[in-house]
Design a protein around this motif. Structure first.
Motif, PDB file in Angstrom:
ATOM      1  N   ARG A 252      24.654 -20.111 -51.754  1.00  0.00           N
ATOM      2  CA  ARG A 252      24.930 -21.598 -51.252  1.00  0.00           C
ATOM      3  C   ARG A 252      23.149 -21.875 -52.251  1.00  0.00           C
ATOM      4  N   HIS A 253      22.134 -20.916 -52.193  1.00  0.00           N
ATOM      5  CA  HIS A 253      21.218 -21.614 -53.379  1.00  0.00           C
ATOM      6  C   HIS A 253      20.921 -21.444 -54.881  1.00  0.00           C
ATOM      7  N   ILE A 254      21.794 -20.421 -54.985  1.00  0.00           N
ATOM      8  CA  ILE A 254      21.533 -21.077 -56.406  1.00  0.00           C
ATOM      9  C   ILE A 254      22.598 -21.762 -56.720  1.00  0.00           C
ATOM     10  N   ARG A 255      24.170 -21.961 -56.308  1.00  0.00           N
ATOM     11  CA  ARG A 255      24.936 -23.132 -55.972  1.00  0.00           C
ATOM     12  C   ARG A 255      24.412 -24.172 -56.046  1.00  0.00           C
ATOM     13  N   THR A 256      23.405 -24.289 -55.408  1.00  0.00           N
ATOM     14  CA  THR A 256      22.069 -25.793 -54.977  1.00  0.00           C
ATOM     15  C   THR A 256      21.356 -25.690 -56.463  1.00  0.00           C
ATOM     16  N   TRP A 257      20.934 -24.394 -57.006  1.00  0.00           N
ATOM     17  CA  TRP A 257      20.300 -24.856 -58.231  1.00  0.00           C
ATOM     18  C   TRP A 257      20.459 -25.374 -59.374  1.00  0.00           C
ATOM     19  N   LEU A 258      21.940 -24.768 -59.668  1.00  0.00           N
ATOM     20  CA  LEU A 258      23.232 -24.961 -60.582  1.00  0.00           C
ATOM     21  C   LEU A 258      23.546 -26.268 -60.617  1.00  0.00           C
ATOM     22  N   GLU A 259      23.495 -26.606 -59.067  1.00  0.00           N
ATOM     23  CA  GLU A 259      24.014 -28.694 -59.459  1.00  0.00           C
ATOM     24  C   GLU A 259      22.560 -28.732 -59.639  1.00  0.00           C
ATOM     25  N   GLU A 260      22.028 -28.746 -59.462  1.00  0.00           N
ATOM     26  CA  GLU A 260      20.172 -29.378 -59.679  1.00  0.00           C
ATOM     27  C   GLU A 260      20.120 -29.082 -61.473  1.00  0.00           C
ATOM     28  N   GLN A 261      20.334 -28.647 -61.651  1.00  0.00           N
ATOM     29  CA  GLN A 261      19.915 -28.209 -63.180  1.00  0.00           C
ATOM     30  C   GLN A 261      21.633 -28.355 -64.203  1.00  0.00           C
ATOM     31  N   GLY A 262      22.222 -28.468 -63.843  1.00  0.00           N
ATOM     32  CA  GLY A 262      23.233 -29.263 -64.334  1.00  0.00           C
ATOM     33  C   GLY A 262      22.889 -30.943 -64.816  1.00  0.00           C
ATOM     34  N   ALA A 263      22.031 -31.194 -63.614  1.00  0.00           N
ATOM     35  CA  ALA A 263      22.446 -32.501 -63.404  1.00  0.00           C
ATOM     36  C   ALA A 263      21.049 -33.391 -63.985  1.00  0.00           C
ATOM     37  N   ALA A 264      20.616 -32.592 -64.410  1.00  0.00           N
ATOM     38  CA  ALA A 264      18.995 -32.158 -64.984  1.00  0.00           C
ATOM     39  C   ALA A 264      19.116 -32.565 -66.492  1.00  0.00           C
ATOM     40  N   ALA A 265      19.838 -32.129 -66.987  1.00  0.00           N
ATOM     41  CA  ALA A 265      20.964 -31.656 -68.568  1.00  0.00           C
ATOM     42  C   ALA A 265      21.729 -33.290 -68.478  1.00  0.00           C
ATOM     43  N   GLU A 266      22.385 -33.090 -67.398  1.00  0.00           N
ATOM     44  CA  GLU A 266      22.848 -34.858 -67.923  1.00  0.00           C
ATOM     45  C   GLU A 266      21.952 -35.761 -68.148  1.00  0.00           C
TER      46      GLU A 266
END
Length: 76
Positions: free
Chosen positions: A36-50
């Motif tokens: 769950r933590h890893i998924r949250t981190w990936l979503e945050e990083q994806g949003a920041a990259a976008e």
């Protein structure tokens, strides 16, 4: 004596089985929490990259097209 050994063996095997099932439950709960933590981190990083990509796209201007030279219909 044989009955005592049998009872001790059954109790020992039961204790090991109980501890292993508890350990499996804890391990699977920890794995789910970590995922769950890893998924949250990936979503945050994806949003920041976008967001970063959108800002960079806005900064880059499209090149202006070069005007074409006038065509002449001169006889050859």
């Amino acid at each position: 004596m044989a009955i005592t050994n049998f009872i001790l063996t059954v109790v020992g095997v039961g204790a090991v089985a109980m501890l292993m099932s508890k350990d499996l439950k804890q391990s699977s709960a920890m794995l789910r929490r970590n995922m769950r933590h890893i998924r949250t981190w990936l979503e945050e990083q994806g949003a920041a990259a976008e967001r970063t990509a959108q800002q960079e796209i806005k900064q880059v201007k499209a090149p202006e097209p070069k005007p074409e030279p006038p065509k002449t219909d001169a006889p050859k």
